[in-house]
Design a protein around this motif. Sequence first.
Motif, mmCIF file in Angstrom:
data_model
loop_
_atom_site.group_PDB
_atom_site.id
_atom_site.type_symbol
_atom_site.label_atom_id
_atom_site.label_comp_id
_atom_site.label_asym_id
_atom_site.label_seq_id
_atom_site.Cartn_x
_atom_site.Cartn_y
_atom_site.Cartn_z
ATOM 1 N N ASN A 160 0.812 -1.244 -0.027
ATOM 2 C CA ASN A 160 -0.098 0.039 -0.102
ATOM 3 C C ASN A 160 0.859 1.278 -0.015
ATOM 4 O OD1 ASN A 160 -1.717 2.279 0.734
ATOM 5 N ND2 ASN A 160 -2.487 1.070 2.629
ATOM 6 N N PRO A 161 0.986 1.872 -1.230
ATOM 7 C CA PRO A 161 1.737 3.157 -1.270
ATOM 8 C C PRO A 161 1.145 4.413 -0.395
ATOM 9 C CG PRO A 161 0.847 2.774 -3.107
ATOM 10 C CD PRO A 161 -0.045 1.909 -2.442
ATOM 11 N N GLU A 162 0.014 4.434 0.079
ATOM 12 C CA GLU A 162 -0.896 5.476 0.466
ATOM 13 C C GLU A 162 -0.169 6.142 1.754
ATOM 14 O OE1 GLU A 162 -2.514 7.461 -1.653
ATOM 15 O OE2 GLU A 162 -2.669 5.790 -3.165
ATOM 16 N N ARG A 163 -0.053 7.504 1.962
ATOM 17 C CA ARG A 163 0.388 7.889 3.043
ATOM 18 C C ARG A 163 -0.532 8.096 4.361
ATOM 19 N NH1 ARG A 163 2.539 13.732 0.489
ATOM 20 N NH2 ARG A 163 3.882 12.609 -1.352
ATOM 21 N N SER A 164 -1.941 7.731 3.641
ATOM 22 C CA SER A 164 -3.172 7.525 4.845
ATOM 23 C C SER A 164 -2.975 6.430 5.569
ATOM 24 C CB SER A 164 -4.178 7.513 4.163
ATOM 25 O OG SER A 164 -4.323 6.345 3.236
ATOM 26 N N ARG A 190 7.448 5.812 -7.986
ATOM 27 C CA ARG A 190 6.953 6.897 -9.115
ATOM 28 C C ARG A 190 5.653 7.063 -8.751
ATOM 29 N NH1 ARG A 190 9.208 4.099 -13.222
ATOM 30 N NH2 ARG A 190 10.913 4.933 -13.913
ATOM 31 N N ASN A 191 5.378 8.586 -8.528
ATOM 32 C CA ASN A 191 3.927 8.845 -8.218
ATOM 33 C C ASN A 191 3.408 9.554 -9.492
ATOM 34 O OD1 ASN A 191 1.776 10.261 -7.249
ATOM 35 N ND2 ASN A 191 2.855 11.190 -5.533
ATOM 36 N N GLU A 192 2.487 8.689 -10.030
ATOM 37 C CA GLU A 192 1.792 8.874 -11.420
ATOM 38 C C GLU A 192 0.621 9.957 -11.190
ATOM 39 O OE1 GLU A 192 3.208 7.906 -13.837
ATOM 40 O OE2 GLU A 192 4.067 5.890 -13.128
ATOM 41 N N THR A 193 0.133 10.112 -9.689
ATOM 42 C CA THR A 193 -0.885 11.188 -9.769
ATOM 43 C C THR A 193 -0.326 12.320 -9.333
ATOM 44 O OG1 THR A 193 -1.075 10.565 -7.298
ATOM 45 C CG2 THR A 193 -2.454 9.426 -8.870
ATOM 46 N N HIS A 194 0.966 12.631 -9.314
ATOM 47 C CA HIS A 194 1.791 13.995 -8.776
ATOM 48 C C HIS A 194 1.273 14.871 -9.942
ATOM 49 C CE1 HIS A 194 4.402 16.658 -7.304
ATOM 50 N NE2 HIS A 194 4.543 16.060 -6.067
ATOM 51 N N PRO A 195 0.815 16.210 -9.698
ATOM 52 C CA PRO A 195 0.837 17.096 -10.686
ATOM 53 C C PRO A 195 2.059 17.638 -11.602
ATOM 54 C CG PRO A 195 0.542 18.164 -8.508
ATOM 55 C CD PRO A 195 0.627 16.873 -8.285
ATOM 56 N N GLU A 196 3.411 17.230 -10.877
ATOM 57 C CA GLU A 196 4.373 17.433 -11.821
ATOM 58 C C GLU A 196 4.896 16.076 -12.259
ATOM 59 O OE1 GLU A 196 8.269 19.013 -10.252
ATOM 60 O OE2 GLU A 196 6.673 19.962 -8.935
ATOM 61 N N MET A 200 8.725 11.398 -7.443
ATOM 62 C CA MET A 200 8.634 9.899 -6.796
ATOM 63 C C MET A 200 8.255 10.052 -5.362
ATOM 64 S SD MET A 200 12.008 8.009 -8.505
ATOM 65 C CE MET A 200 11.540 6.443 -8.418
ATOM 66 N N THR A 201 7.812 9.375 -4.645
ATOM 67 C CA THR A 201 7.336 9.663 -3.264
ATOM 68 C C THR A 201 7.637 8.260 -2.415
ATOM 69 O OG1 THR A 201 5.068 9.095 -3.764
ATOM 70 C CG2 THR A 201 5.647 11.473 -3.624
ATOM 71 N N SER A 202 7.868 8.587 -0.978
ATOM 72 C CA SER A 202 7.778 7.471 -0.049
ATOM 73 C C SER A 202 6.929 7.652 0.850
ATOM 74 C CB SER A 202 9.274 7.659 0.431
ATOM 75 O OG SER A 202 9.555 8.653 1.060
ATOM 76 N N HIS A 206 8.047 12.101 1.953
ATOM 77 C CA HIS A 206 9.150 12.943 1.074
ATOM 78 C C HIS A 206 8.864 12.779 -0.355
ATOM 79 C CE1 HIS A 206 11.631 13.814 4.480
ATOM 80 N NE2 HIS A 206 11.553 12.917 5.056
ATOM 81 N N GLU A 207 9.257 13.952 -1.171
ATOM 82 C CA GLU A 207 8.961 13.817 -2.495
ATOM 83 C C GLU A 207 10.185 13.937 -3.098
ATOM 84 O OE1 GLU A 207 6.040 16.529 -3.645
ATOM 85 O OE2 GLU A 207 4.408 15.008 -2.866
ATOM 86 N N PHE A 208 10.612 13.374 -4.299
ATOM 87 C CA PHE A 208 11.736 13.457 -5.155
ATOM 88 C C PHE A 208 11.576 13.424 -6.393
ATOM 89 C CE2 PHE A 208 12.444 10.830 -1.421
ATOM 90 C CZ PHE A 208 13.296 11.362 -0.639
HETATM 91 C C1 LIG Z 1 1.509 11.640 -5.099
HETATM 92 O O1 LIG Z 1 1.702 12.879 -5.007
HETATM 93 C C2 LIG Z 1 0.473 13.566 -4.391
HETATM 94 C C3 LIG Z 1 0.753 15.446 -4.527
HETATM 95 O O2 LIG Z 1 2.033 15.667 -3.797
HETATM 96 C C4 LIG Z 1 0.388 13.357 -3.095
HETATM 97 O O3 LIG Z 1 -0.948 14.088 -2.597
HETATM 98 C C5 LIG Z 1 -0.106 11.771 -3.007
HETATM 99 O O4 LIG Z 1 -0.263 11.306 -1.672
HETATM 100 C C6 LIG Z 1 1.056 11.151 -3.663
HETATM 101 N N1 LIG Z 1 0.684 9.683 -3.821
HETATM 102 C C7 LIG Z 1 1.603 8.805 -2.969
HETATM 103 C C8 LIG Z 1 0.832 7.392 -3.228
HETATM 104 O O5 LIG Z 1 2.428 9.070 -2.244
#
Ligand SMILES: *[C@@H]1O[C@H](CO)[C@@H](O)[C@H](O)[C@H]1NC(C)=O
Length: 279
Positions: A160-164, A190-196, A200-202, A206-208
Amino acid sequence: MFTQAFRVLSLVLLVIGSVRCDADFESVRTTMKRDRSGKRGDPKQKYFHESVFHPHYDGRFAERPWPYKEAHDHLIVLTKCYLATMASVGAETWINHGSLLGWWWNQKIMPWDSDVDVQVSESTMHFLASYYNMTSWHYELPGVPGGRDFLLEVNPHYVNPERSDWLNVIDSRFTDKESGLFIDMTTVRRNETHPEPGMMTSKDGHEFKETDLFPLRSSLFEGMPVKIPYAYAKLLTKEYGQKALTRTNFQRHKFNPENNEWELQQAPQKPVAGKPPGQ
Ligand SMILES: *[C@@H]1O[C@H](CO)[C@@H](O)[C@H](O)[C@H]1NC(C)=O
Ligand SMILES: *[C@@H]1O[C@H](CO)[C@@H](O)[C@H](O)[C@H]1NC(C)=O
């Protein structure tokens, strides 16, 4: 009829499958008489448990934090064995955050740091979960009688990659079964839903930019081959500010350019307090 039975069966499996907690004390215990993990106080959905006495110790393997010098020595051994293990299975891993800052200064763990920050790629985490979950690694080390054993444990929530799912931001742990210290491994995806594009996210938030991490560079850390992010100076400046790369006074230590070491300026009172659990 068959589909009905199948549905009931998969439901049962789903329920069994959702009972998720780390390997229990009895199944992994070494010399400890009782479990000092913070399991009982933790929410049920949380897989990894930090000890009741310090967030950077596993209470299944340690009863108390080590003093400053011993803790640091254990952390070095842990790091070397982590890097050796990952290299031996061909895992893609690199250092980041505080460990990368330590690398910047003298390719070592900063003496006041009480953990090591490593990241792995998504395919590597999947590979480790599939073939190396709950494996033990033994190393013979100079000056360490009897050698050391380490446990590699993968959080089933890694899928599950979600930060929730904030209780499970640590995807995997590499734990020294004697010192109780561990290395938290986080997956960068890789974060495909990121606007940019190309982000990539963890799970720890953190975002990279993919091009800031890759291609990874080869270097040394604590005398071992290691990978570091491509744009290391940019990442460090972004996280710690420009000053962190030049300031030679930090956490009661002073950097000595003669011997390339951080030197303690006064005796420490207690073991260095860590970050809050799960960070
Ligand atoms: C992807 O990036 C968006 C925008 O920052 C963020 O809201 C979302 O939680 C990220 N998705 C994951 C799986 O980290
Ligand atoms: C790893 O093994 C532990 C102990 O058996 C288990 O609880 C956990 O779900 C496993 N992790 C994965 C990713 O399968």
